[in-house]
Structure formats: structure tokens, C-alpha cells
Design a protein around this motif. Structure first.
Motif, PDB file in Angstrom:
ATOM      1  N   ASP A 131      15.586 -14.711 -13.379  1.00 14.31           N
ATOM      2  CA  ASP A 131      15.120 -14.457 -12.089  1.00 14.31           C
ATOM      3  C   ASP A 131      14.166 -15.510 -11.477  1.00 14.31           C
ATOM      4  O   ASP A 131      14.079 -15.655 -10.197  1.00 14.31           O
ATOM      5  CB  ASP A 131      14.184 -13.208 -12.135  1.00 14.31           C
ATOM      6  CG  ASP A 131      14.802 -12.075 -12.536  1.00 14.31           C
ATOM      7  OD1 ASP A 131      15.994 -11.640 -11.746  1.00 14.31           O
ATOM      8  OD2 ASP A 131      14.526 -11.175 -13.345  1.00 14.31           O
ATOM      9  N   ASN A 149      20.299 -14.082 -11.442  1.00 16.02           N
ATOM     10  CA  ASN A 149      20.075 -12.792 -10.307  1.00 16.02           C
ATOM     11  C   ASN A 149      19.657 -13.258  -9.107  1.00 16.02           C
ATOM     12  O   ASN A 149      19.275 -14.450  -8.810  1.00 16.02           O
ATOM     13  CB  ASN A 149      18.929 -11.886 -11.036  1.00 16.02           C
ATOM     14  CG  ASN A 149      19.440 -11.358 -12.497  1.00 16.02           C
ATOM     15  OD1 ASN A 149      20.314 -10.992 -12.490  1.00 16.02           O
ATOM     16  ND2 ASN A 149      18.452 -11.277 -13.277  1.00 16.02           N
ATOM     17  N   SER A 150      19.916 -12.489  -7.991  1.00 20.24           N
ATOM     18  CA  SER A 150      19.604 -12.660  -6.615  1.00 20.24           C
ATOM     19  C   SER A 150      18.210 -13.118  -6.592  1.00 20.24           C
ATOM     20  O   SER A 150      17.277 -12.769  -7.424  1.00 20.24           O
ATOM     21  CB  SER A 150      19.791 -11.580  -5.932  1.00 20.24           C
ATOM     22  OG  SER A 150      19.418 -11.966  -4.416  1.00 20.24           O
ATOM     23  N   GLY A 151      18.031 -14.436  -5.813  1.00 26.47           N
ATOM     24  CA  GLY A 151      16.752 -15.081  -5.730  1.00 26.47           C
ATOM     25  C   GLY A 151      16.305 -16.046  -6.784  1.00 26.47           C
ATOM     26  O   GLY A 151      15.361 -16.691  -6.476  1.00 26.47           O
ATOM     27  N   SER A 152      17.059 -16.237  -7.742  1.00 24.61           N
ATOM     28  CA  SER A 152      17.001 -17.204  -8.959  1.00 24.61           C
ATOM     29  C   SER A 152      17.258 -18.666  -8.530  1.00 24.61           C
ATOM     30  O   SER A 152      18.028 -18.585  -7.135  1.00 24.61           O
ATOM     31  CB  SER A 152      17.671 -16.740 -10.107  1.00 24.61           C
ATOM     32  OG  SER A 152      18.905 -16.925  -9.855  1.00 24.61           O
ATOM     33  N   GLY A 167      26.774 -15.430 -11.422  1.00 27.85           N
ATOM     34  CA  GLY A 167      25.773 -15.346 -10.212  1.00 27.85           C
ATOM     35  C   GLY A 167      25.467 -17.025  -9.855  1.00 27.85           C
ATOM     36  O   GLY A 167      24.497 -17.138  -9.161  1.00 27.85           O
TER      37      GLY A 167
END
Length: 294
Positions: A131, A149-152, A167
Motif C-alpha cells: 500500500d 494495491n490502488s494508491g501504492s 497491480g
């Protein structure tokens, strides 16, 4: 009436049993690294160790749980068991995080959104969930699993098995290679010595050259515009093609780091030092340079 009372007693017994089970389960340890210290956090308890450097290793302990190894400032090498837990969360700022080959697919490591890691190495098959931000990931094992993950923010992954990475954009996942190492050290006595300059030989080369340290400013030439420039991990601007100068402040440290990166290009890393050392250190062909110029 008796049947109803019996039912109520059984229900109460079940609730009490569940409560005791939940209470008997200890909270998991998490790991935080920052300000030259390592903290092991468990619920509202914190144990702190002073670090020699911000490098840690995760491996299996004798209880088949996780252990964390590091070098303590006064005591030397330490290995602390985290009990029987097989998952752990890591946060803070780390130069490197090493996941031992003893941690197989039963184990998991979560990189917190509050984590900034220069390099992550995994020799085992532990599941890695990201993350936070990582500059470089090296997946030695073909069974290693990494999910961003999204935002990492994962800049580059070197993997023996590209299918184990999820991802991350394809161009950020590259065939496995060994991390860069410093190959030579010498004194810069000759102003005409050009070994410290770096030129653009390949299409994925940013073409960084003539890096200069003026104490509170850094300058260099770059053949690619729009590359992100970071000083000790913080963005200070983007490049233009040709000459570039950035203000870095007057407070300098021995491990000050300049990084220049852009998607699709090899990242350049320069350890600039505190500006008081006239040695010039470099790593030939590795994109990692050690440069100290008064």
C-alpha cells in the motif's frame, strides 16, 4: 419454562466461551522504522530499539512464526521473535527490507501506506501486499507473490516470474537482475577525469551527466525532460532537457540522496553526502553513484 431457562443458560455459556477465546488471542506485532529506531508495536504496547542503519530482515523463528533481524546501535546484531504470527505489517522509512527464503507461501508481509522503502528483496514465497512506496523490488524466487494495491507507488520490480506481480504496469516489471553494487572508489584529483560523468548510451537511459554539488544546490545535465527529481525521497521538481539546477537546502547529511526517474527509463540514484568530503565514489554501469564534492 425450564426449557427456556436452559436455552438462555446455553446461550450465555456460548457467549462467555467466545469472549474468552477472543480475549486469549494476542494482538499481532507490527514493525515501524524511522528516526534511526525500530519499534515493535502490539496494541497499545511499544518496544523501541536504536538502529545502526534502517535495514531489517524477516525470517522464520523456532515457533514457525516471524522473526525480525536488525543491527542495534550499541548491541550489534539482534533477532527478535514475533511469536507464532505468520503475517506482519511494516511501515516507516527503510533503506532495505529483506524477506528470507524461510518464509514460504503460508506467510504474508504487508507494506503499509505509511511505508517508504528504497529496496525490497524477497528470496522466499511469502505473499507481499503493498500500500506504500517502494523504489525497487527484487523477487528472487519464482514463487514469490507481490500485489501493488490502488494508491501504492512501486517504481520497478525485477522478477524471475513476471506472472507473480499484480497491480503494476508492464513496463515497470523487468527480468530479474542482481541489485547494483559499488565497484570502485578513488580520489578525484584530476579535473579532467571524466569517469564520473554519465552519458546516454541506451534508449532507456536518462543521460545524466556533470552532476555538481554546491552545498545548497544541485545541478546536472539531463537529456530527457519531465523526469521526476527527488531529494531524500521528496519531490523537488522535474527535469528539462539540458542543464538543471535544484535547491536542496543548507542542512546536509552524509547519506543525502538524489534520485531522477521517469516511467520507461532506468532510474538514476546519487548519494551526494554532506558536501564536505572531496572524494568521488561511483558504481560503473549500475545507475547508482556516490558523489561527494566540496
Amino acid at each position: 419454562m425450564m426449557k427456556k431457562a436452559t436455552t438462555m443458560l446455553l446461550t450465555a455459556a456460548m457467549i462467555l466461551s467466545m469472549g474468552m477465546t477472543a480475549g486469549a488471542t494476542e494482538a499481532k506485532y507490527s514493525i515501524y522504522v524511522g528516526d534511526e529506531e525500530l519499534q515493535l508495536r502490539q496494541a497499545d504496547k511499544v518496544v523501541t530499539y536504536q538502529l545502526e542503519d534502517s535495514r531489517i530482515t524477516l525470517s522464520k523463528n523456532k515457533d514457525d512464526g516471524i522473526a525480525v533481524s536488525f543491527v542495534e546501535e550499541d548491541e550489534g546484531a539482534r533477532k527478535i521473535s514475533l511469536g507464532t504470527q505468520k503475517s506482519v505489517t511494516v511501515s516507516g522509512e527503510l533503506d532495505s527490507l529483506n524477506i528470507s527464503k524461510t518464509l514460504d507461501k503460508e506467510y504474508s508481509v504487508k507494506i503499509s501506506k505509511k511505508a517508504e522503502i528504497d529496496q525490497l528483496f524477497s528470496s522466499g514465497n511469502a505473499k507481499i501486499s503493498v500500500d506504500g512506496d517502494i523504489d525497487e523490488v527484487y523477487l528472487v524466487s519464482t514463487g514469490a507473490k507481490l500485489t501493488a494495491n490502488s494508491g501504492s507507488g512501486v517504481e520497478l520490480v525485477y522478477a524471475k516470474n513476471k506472472n507473480s506481480v499484480k497491480g503494476i504496469l508492464n513496463h515497470k516489471v523487468k527480468p530479474y537482475r542482481e541489485p547494483a553494487k559499488v565497484e570502485s572508489v578513488y580520489n578525484r584529483d584530476d579535473d579532467d577525469d571524466d569517469r564520473g560523468y554519465h552519458y546516454r548510451y541506451d534508449d532507456d537511459d536518462l543521460g545524466i551527466s556533470r552532476v555538481r554539488d554546491y552545498g545548497n544546490k544541485i545541478s546536472f545535465n539531463c537529456e530527457v525532460s519531465g523526469a521526476t527529481v527527488r531529494w531524500n525521497g521528496y519531490k523537488i521538481g522535474t527535469t528539462q532537457r539540458g542543464s538543471n539546477t535544484f535547491t536542496v537546502g543548507s542542512s546536509r547529511y552524509w547519506d543525502d540522496k538524489l534520485t531522477i526517474s521517469k516511467d520507461g527509463f532506468e532510474k538514476e540514484v546519487y548519494y551526494m553526502g554532506d558536501g564536505d568530503d572531496d572524494d568521488y565514489h561511483y558504481a560503473s554501469g549500475s545507475n547508482v553513484h556516490y558523489h561527494r564534492e566540496h
